[in-house]
Design an enzyme around this catalytic site. Sequence first.
Site, PDB file in Angstrom:
ATOM      1  N   GLY A 217      30.005 129.218  78.395  1.00 28.07           N
ATOM      2  CA  GLY A 217      30.812 127.831  78.809  1.00 28.07           C
ATOM      3  C   GLY A 217      29.830 126.720  76.974  1.00 28.07           C
ATOM      4  N   ASN A 218      29.708 125.647  77.214  1.00 25.88           N
ATOM      5  CA  ASN A 218      29.090 125.038  77.290  1.00 25.88           C
ATOM      6  C   ASN A 218      28.888 123.888  77.546  1.00 25.88           C
ATOM      7  OD1 ASN A 218      30.786 121.729  76.549  1.00 25.88           O
ATOM      8  ND2 ASN A 218      32.842 123.939  76.163  1.00 25.88           N
ATOM      9  N   TRP A 219      27.010 122.960  76.954  1.00 24.88           N
ATOM     10  CA  TRP A 219      26.478 121.836  77.742  1.00 24.88           C
ATOM     11  C   TRP A 219      27.325 120.383  77.542  1.00 24.88           C
ATOM     12  CZ3 TRP A 219      22.775 124.052  79.841  1.00 24.88           C
ATOM     13  CH2 TRP A 219      21.973 125.086  79.441  1.00 24.88           C
TER      14      TRP A 219
END
Length: 408
Positions: A217-219
């Site tokens: 995923g990412n932030w």
Amino acid sequence: MISGNNILKGKHIVLGISGGIAAYKSAYLLRELIKRGAEVQVVITPNGKEFITPATLAALSGKPVVSEFFAANTGEWHSHVDLGLWADLMIIAPATASTIGKMANGIADNMLITTYLSAKEQVMVAPAMDLDMWAHPSTQRNVETLRRDGVIIVEPQSGFLASGLTGKGRMAEPHTIAEEAEAYFNNREERKDMHGMRVLISAGPTYESIDPVRFIGNWSSGKMGFAIADACAARGAQVTLVAGPVDGSLKLDSRVKRIDVRTAREMLAAMENEFRSCDIAVLAAAVADYAPETISDCKIKREKSGDILLKLVKNPDIAATLGACKGGRKLVGFALETDNEIVNAKDKIRRKNLDMIVLNSLKDPGAGMMTDTNKITIILADGREIPFPLKNKKEVAGDIADAIVTLI
Ligand code: C5P
């Protein structure tokens, strides 16, 4: 920006004045606000009175100036709660480093700060201080806190530091502050300039599964895309939001149709489907560029595996896919760059067939994925670049909505 349109007429403004040399300019600001039709109540700190007399301010505003918790002559209690409720807008100008620090930390030892803490509507602050004080990390931290709390900061002007370098700190001019107040009310009065427009927005991250319990995923928080959806809905647009996995507490205007997805492929499918019936798509999602080639059916166990090699395959580029079949629709992309920002963003406009790109550079403090603020430059397909100062994401969404209106 619509100006001089009587937008301040009848508006209740509390003007807070703290103790800086720029307090003399508050008299001019007060006159500007009154001239534009506002009803103004002045609240001044004890230090403020050293710089400008309440008599002057009372004469200009036509109201007794509030300073103490109790009126000196009658002993009557001045209610900061009533003042906070009365105000459609509170402007603190000048706001000294001390007042900003007290506001950021809730140190309510005077009438101005108690009124601030009771204010139900928007608060706007025009900092004014020595340039070195403005540059101090403590002041910058406090200003950042105010921004995060939703306060509008009217940027101070530049001047020369003791070192000979330039810096900021001088209070913005009274007419600039009055114009900011007008701009705020102009934005707030729900303009229906997007009436009938069908806007499709993507927001948040995507999660690419590795096995049943793990993902890449990412932030991205999704806050920017959600704020754009809210802004467009408030202006009368018919909005569809395709959201990746975001924090469940993120609020969204109830008029927005929301479709939740998890992976880039799911997002692409939803976007392609909705794209048919939209006039403009705004791609604010941080889509994973790669996904594992295969997803393990069972949890990958540590005991059974040594090091593992995860083969990643390229995800579809949603922006480019929509760009290739956009017909008469408009397409707005986002770019989060770390270097060669403008050149890369312009290249992206061309490659993905966009009409506009919103650039935020990771080099700018406060801009990007995990913050409540953003500092953007809007770049149009014809090469025009429009830079904006650091603002909270709600205000940035308003700027983006303004730009969208010009595209259609
Ligand atoms: O190429 P880059 O990822 O920097 O492009 C960013 C823009 O493209 C954003 O608007 C993003 O939403 C969109 N994008 C997309 N699909 C991808 C990657 C990016 O729609 N797979």
